[in-house]
Scaffold this active site. Structure first.
Site, PDB file in Angstrom:
ATOM      1  N   PRO A  88       0.801  -1.238   0.000  1.00 59.75           N
ATOM      2  CA  PRO A  88       0.000   0.000   0.000  1.00 59.75           C
ATOM      3  C   PRO A  88       0.829   1.281   0.000  1.00 59.75           C
ATOM      4  CG  PRO A  88      -0.910  -1.576   1.553  1.00 59.75           C
ATOM      5  CD  PRO A  88       0.393  -2.147   1.068  1.00 59.75           C
ATOM      6  N   LYS A  89       1.907   1.322   0.791  1.00 52.01           N
ATOM      7  CA  LYS A  89       2.724   2.537   0.848  1.00 52.01           C
ATOM      8  C   LYS A  89       3.377   2.824  -0.508  1.00 52.01           C
ATOM      9  CE  LYS A  89       6.511   4.757   3.325  1.00 52.01           C
ATOM     10  NZ  LYS A  89       7.505   4.599   4.394  1.00 52.01           N
ATOM     11  N   MET A  90       3.971   1.784  -1.111  1.00 47.48           N
ATOM     12  CA  MET A  90       4.612   1.953  -2.414  1.00 47.48           C
ATOM     13  C   MET A  90       3.584   2.343  -3.468  1.00 47.48           C
ATOM     14  SD  MET A  90       7.377   1.952  -4.213  1.00 47.48           S
ATOM     15  CE  MET A  90       8.471   1.289  -2.993  1.00 47.48           C
ATOM     16  N   THR A  92       0.810   3.999  -3.044  1.00 44.38           N
ATOM     17  CA  THR A  92       0.439   5.399  -2.833  1.00 44.38           C
ATOM     18  C   THR A  92       1.512   6.330  -3.386  1.00 44.38           C
ATOM     19  OG1 THR A  92      -0.810   4.801  -0.864  1.00 44.38           O
ATOM     20  CG2 THR A  92      -0.167   7.104  -1.069  1.00 44.38           C
ATOM     21  N   LEU A  93       2.780   6.020  -3.125  1.00 44.39           N
ATOM     22  CA  LEU A  93       3.878   6.850  -3.635  1.00 44.39           C
ATOM     23  C   LEU A  93       3.930   6.853  -5.158  1.00 44.39           C
ATOM     24  CD1 LEU A  93       6.673   5.836  -1.113  1.00 44.39           C
ATOM     25  CD2 LEU A  93       5.527   8.055  -1.266  1.00 44.39           C
TER      26      LEU A  93
END
Length: 104
Positions: A88-90, A92-93
């Site tokens: 999820p973090k990657m 979003t980035l």
């Protein structure tokens, strides 16, 4: 994919090595990274944390980008999350950086 659990300066150095190794081969693109043997890619990534696993994920992701997305970054969050090593973090980035879209 490299930055997870790795200091920025280590990631930067690994990217510089990858860039240098791919000059004249097509540059940092899915086709070139797929063509690098996994052990060579892992050597270039070292001392990135989990460099062997990340080398495998990079090659698998690049292969999927070529086969499923014509070598481009998918625009749909669910397609990004389906790529090996992308959480999820990657996602979003990538959505913010590549498509200027805020997700989540």
């Amino acid at each position: 994919l490299l930055s997870s659990q790795t200091r920025d300066e280590v990631t930067y150095a690994a990217m510089a090595r990858l860039d240098g190794a791919t000059v004249g081969l097509g540059g940092l693109c899915p086709k070139t990274l797929c063509a690098l043997p996994e052990d060579r890619l892992a050597t270039l990534l070292k001392p990135v944390s989990f460099h062997r696993r990340k080398a495998r994920h990079i090659r698998e992701t690049c292969s999927q980008l070529l086969i499923l997305h014509q070598g481009d970054v998918p625009r749909q969050p669910e397609h990004l999350l389906a790529l090996p090593g992308v959480g999820p973090k990657m996602m979003t980035l990538v959505m913010q950086t590549c498509w200027n879209e805020i997700v989540g």
